[in-house]
Design a protein around this motif. Structure first.
Motif, PDB file in Angstrom:
ATOM      1  N   THR A   1       0.851  -1.180   0.000  1.00  0.00           N
ATOM      2  CA  THR A   1       0.000   0.000   0.000  1.00  0.00           C
ATOM      3  C   THR A   1       0.895   1.241   0.000  1.00  0.00           C
ATOM      4  N   ALA A   2       0.302   2.401  -0.246  1.00  0.00           N
ATOM      5  CA  ALA A   2       1.070   3.650  -0.229  1.00  0.00           C
ATOM      6  C   ALA A   2       1.696   3.871   1.151  1.00  0.00           C
ATOM      7  N   GLU A   3       0.965   3.548   2.189  1.00  0.00           N
ATOM      8  CA  GLU A   3       1.499   3.719   3.546  1.00  0.00           C
ATOM      9  C   GLU A   3       2.661   2.765   3.798  1.00  0.00           C
ATOM     10  N   GLU A   4       2.575   1.539   3.299  1.00  0.00           N
ATOM     11  CA  GLU A   4       3.669   0.581   3.462  1.00  0.00           C
ATOM     12  C   GLU A   4       4.905   1.008   2.672  1.00  0.00           C
ATOM     13  N   ILE A   5       4.701   1.624   1.530  1.00  0.00           N
ATOM     14  CA  ILE A   5       5.845   2.130   0.759  1.00  0.00           C
ATOM     15  C   ILE A   5       6.528   3.257   1.513  1.00  0.00           C
ATOM     16  N   ARG A   6       5.742   4.133   2.130  1.00  0.00           N
ATOM     17  CA  ARG A   6       6.348   5.197   2.932  1.00  0.00           C
ATOM     18  C   ARG A   6       7.186   4.594   4.067  1.00  0.00           C
ATOM     19  N   LYS A   7       6.656   3.552   4.687  1.00  0.00           N
ATOM     20  CA  LYS A   7       7.386   2.885   5.767  1.00  0.00           C
ATOM     21  C   LYS A   7       8.676   2.255   5.242  1.00  0.00           C
ATOM     22  N   LEU A   8       8.601   1.594   4.083  1.00  0.00           N
ATOM     23  CA  LEU A   8       9.775   0.939   3.511  1.00  0.00           C
ATOM     24  C   LEU A   8      10.846   1.956   3.127  1.00  0.00           C
ATOM     25  N   LEU A   9      10.435   3.045   2.491  1.00  0.00           N
ATOM     26  CA  LEU A   9      11.400   4.071   2.074  1.00  0.00           C
ATOM     27  C   LEU A   9      12.064   4.735   3.274  1.00  0.00           C
ATOM     28  N   ALA A  10      11.331   4.876   4.362  1.00  0.00           N
ATOM     29  CA  ALA A  10      11.899   5.464   5.569  1.00  0.00           C
ATOM     30  C   ALA A  10      12.827   4.482   6.288  1.00  0.00           C
ATOM     31  N   PHE A  11      12.546   3.185   6.151  1.00  0.00           N
ATOM     32  CA  PHE A  11      13.329   2.154   6.834  1.00  0.00           C
ATOM     33  C   PHE A  11      14.667   1.883   6.146  1.00  0.00           C
TER      34      PHE A  11
END
Length: 275
Positions: free
Chosen positions: A24-34
């Motif tokens: 999801t878009a939220e999971e991508i934000r989490k992945l990019l931040a991680f």
């Protein structure tokens, strides 16, 4: 065969398509931040740290382009990357060659940051992205600092997702793979209104495949609308055709098909990170 032997009936119906695991878009934000801190974290060997740095860039570029993991992306050379000017917009244009042949694709602006890191880090390049594009080097893009490539990314990708808590698609329970990045690119593009015919050209696929694999999104109406617009109308009588056929102004016809109508859809949208 005996007349009493029953003949099995074969069905021509294909197996029902199963939604592929994505983010999801939220999971991508989490992945990019991680990924930045994970990529810089300690590793037992120099090659261990190298593959983590390389995987971060690889993931970001796949998410920003929709190119296929594997041969299509790993064969990419620096000489295949260039800037393309379309009006007052400048786009990164990348030549890739894979299962459907060669094509140009337009990358989202975020890809430039990952490519810059790669260009600076590689000893065989060692320059900014602008300089690397101008140099047209016949050197692999996705490579360690010494120019060699890893045997595979999937194992490291799997371990990274496990640490990030993103191993499985929450809706289907399926384990994510590198292909999930391409699936996510397509899904988010469609959800943000990208023209399906532009998307199929950029991804090197077909409208049929997009409809088959992304029909679970809320974009089928858009696909049907675009398909209807492209259906051939009934051929008018010759006399009527002569009256209705508009005269084409050759000066208004653009020959460049590499950034077709709809390229504006690739400008920044909220799909999991800043462009």
């Amino acid at each position: 065969l005996s007349a009493n032997t029953p003949v099995p009936r074969l069905s021509r119906r294909g197996k029902k398509s199963v939604a592929r695991p994505g983010f999801t878009a939220e999971e991508i934000r989490k992945l990019l931040a991680f990924m930045p801190e994970w990529a810089e974290s300690d590793a037992h060997r120099h090659t261990g740290r190298q593959i983590k740095l390389l995987l971060r860039d690889y993931v970001e570029i796949l998410l920003a382009t929709g190119m296929r993991a594997g041969r299509e992306s790993l064969n990419l050379l620096w000489q295949h990357v260039e800037w393309h000017q379309a009006g007052d917009q400048r786009y990164l244009r990348i030549w890739v060659s894979g299962k459907t042949g060669g094509r140009w694709l337009i990358a989202k602006h975020r890809a430039a940051e990952a490519l810059e890191r790669l260009a600076i880090r590689q000893k065989t390049v060692g320059m900014t992205l602008e300089a690397a594009i101008a140099a047209k080097l016949p050197v692999k893009v996705f490579a360690y600092d010494d120019g060699t490539q890893p045997d595979a990314f999937q194992g490291t990708f799997k371990r990274m997702l496990a640490v990030a808590g993103l191993s499985r698609d929450a809706s289907s329970g399926q384990e994510r793979t590198l292909y999930s990045l391409r699936h996510t690119y397509a899904t988010l593009r469609l959800q943000n209104g990208t023209n399906v015919y532009w998307l199929k050209k950029n991804m090197g696929t077909s409208v049929t495949m997009i409809e088959r694999h992304y029909g679970q999104t809320n974009v089928l109406m858009g696909i049907e609308h675009e398909t209807a617009k492209r259906r051939k109308p009934k051929k008018p009588a010759a006399a009527d055709a002569a009256k209705k056929a508009p005269k084409l102004n050759k000066k208004q016809i653009k020959a460049d098909d590499l950034v077709p109508a709809g390229a504006v859809d690739m400008t920044p949208v909220d799909d999991g990170g800043d462009d």
